[in-house]
Scaffold this active site. Structure first.
Site, PDB file in Angstrom:
ATOM      1  CG  HIS A  77     -42.112  16.181  10.709  1.00 41.93           C
ATOM      2  ND1 HIS A  77     -42.558  15.604   9.538  1.00 41.93           N
ATOM      3  CD2 HIS A  77     -42.879  17.268  10.883  1.00 41.93           C
ATOM      4  CE1 HIS A  77     -43.540  16.323   9.036  1.00 41.93           C
ATOM      5  NE2 HIS A  77     -43.767  17.334   9.825  1.00 41.93           N
TER       6      HIS A  77
ATOM      7  CE1 TYR B 176     -41.435  19.107   8.417  1.00 49.41           C
ATOM      8  CE2 TYR B 176     -40.188  19.404  10.446  1.00 49.41           C
ATOM      9  CZ  TYR B 176     -41.252  19.736   9.637  1.00 49.41           C
ATOM     10  OH  TYR B 176     -42.119  20.717  10.025  1.00 49.41           O
TER      11      TYR B 176
HETATM   12 MG    MG Z   1     -44.350  19.832  13.534  1.00 44.78          MG
END
Ligand code: MG
Length: 403
Positions: free
Chosen positions: A209, A160
């Protein structure tokens, strides 16, 4: 004065699906704008605004922001959630914009006035390896940024927030897989190097995340403590919030949480128990400026600072709304930045200005941002089989995980 129309404007000048609500009044030329961007489900928000909120609101007095919010909120009986909150949040921001225009003042004046000159921003440094992240973070530091979020690609995995390093694709997943352990091993090495080479003057941030099992996130937060992060974001999913008590007993790494929150039942307990340090909500996702100013006030009494969600999937109107709160709330922490491209700035005249690592206010009344309807229509939503929905992210064995 009465609300004469409520409509949505859909536009994607950067390819990101933005939804803006325009509330018009029976006073010629007086209207307000709000951001209702839920870029993974934008058409659902459009329906909620145009089919449900418009008939509910036409004929109402736009000055009655609190009553409009409270009455519209319960008008569906089953309430909240990201679709209805974004729809109502867009209307709510537009009403604050109208009130500011009527008063001849920026909205931050209506919230108590400025308690700082500008909002300090954090920039996003990414890279395929530690050296690339380090170079980018140093470049931001030299440009005047005091806060940098650093994300790194884990070789072979679909990490991510970073440049992807392609790797083997076992089991024909169709996309790069994700595994938590290589990531959790790499991140402390990244921050050891960054702190060593960039020194102590730059504040470093990182976003997990919600991608790793909770106990690994607890371990990661502990391992990062020597590198003095400004904050570690979303170590857990909202569903795993009970783990914050364990995390707080283990480490003083500051925690930011909440871009996925849509309900006060999710964030009030974490604030009341002093389990987080920064509130990260996406303000249209909790219902707009009215809810966000109450949330900020609650946070102030519990030592929690604001760090409103501010990525590219928030229109310049939404960024302008964040900025009003950044300026007026004493417990401001930091603001996430997105540098809009030239096309977006043309569609949204008055888009907040970014300079020297800060977002600067204009003195324009209301939120200070307008929209060029004709130009906006030139950038329709891109064709996409999922209409903006995110494709799955999977582990090596094919198990789907949170994105
Ligand atoms: Mg964030």
């Amino acid at each position: 004065m009465k609300i004469s129309d409520v409509r949505t404007i859909c536009t994607a000048p950067e390819g990101i699906r933005l939804v803006v609500v325009k509330v018009e009044t029976d006073e010629p030329g007086l209207y307000g704008l709000g951001c209702a961007t839920f870029t993974q489900r934008p058409l659902a928000v459009v329906t909620a605004v145009e089919e449900y909120l418009k008939p509910f609101l036409v004929g109402r007095d736009p000055d009655d922001i609190e009553d409009v919010y409270q009455s519209a909120y319960v008008s569906s009986y089953w309430r909240g959630g990201p679709v209805l909150n974004n729809a109502l949040g867009g209307v709510d921001m537009a009403l604050w914009d109208i009130k500011g225009k009527r008063a001849g003042m920026p909205v931050y004046q209506l919230l108590g006035g400025k308690c700082r000159h500008a909002a300090a921003l954090y920039a996003h440094a990414t890279g395929r390896d530690i050296s690339e992240v380090e170079d980018e973070a140093r470049r931001y530091k030299e440009e005047g940024y005091r806060y940098v979020r650093c994300q790194i690609s884990v070789p072979g995995y679909s990490t991510y927030g970073s440049t992807i390093s392609p790797g083997p694709q076992p089991l024909g997943l169709g996309s790069d897989p994700w595994e938590p352990t290589p990531y959790c091993r790499l991140i402390p090495k990244l921050f050891e190097r960054l702190r060593d080479s960039l020194g102590d003057e730059v504040e470093l941030l990182h976003d997990v995340h919600e991608r790793v099992p909770p106990i690994q996130a607890v371990g990661l937060a502990s391992e990062l403590e020597p590198y003095h992060l400004f904050f570690l974001e979303d170590p857990f999913a909202p569903e795993d919030a009970e783990y914050f008590r364990l995390l707080r007993q283990r480490t003083a790494t500051p925690i930011a949480m909440g871009e996925l929150f849509v309900n006060q039942a999710e964030y009030v307990p974490l604030i009341r128990e002093r389990l987080i340090d920064f509130i990260r909500v996406h303000i249209s996702d909790i219902g707009g400026l009215s809810m966000a100013r109450k949330l900020a006030a609650l946070c102030e009494f519990f030592g929690v600072r604001t760090a409103w969600h501010g990525p590219g999937d928030l229109s310049p109107v939404g960024h302008a709304a964040n900025l009003q709160l950044d300026l007026a709330c004493h417990n401001f922490g930091v603001q996430e930045q997105h540098v809009f491209d030239e096309r977006t700035r043309e569609v949204f005249p008055g888009c907040p200005e970014i300079r020297d690592g800060y977002m600067w206010p204009s003195d324009s009344p209301g939120l200070g941002v307008d929209i060029d309807d004709v130009l906006a229509a030139k950038y329709p939503f891109p064709e996409d089989p999922l209409n903006g929905g995110w494709p799955p992210v999977r582990r090596l064995d094919g198990t789907v995980i949170r994105p």
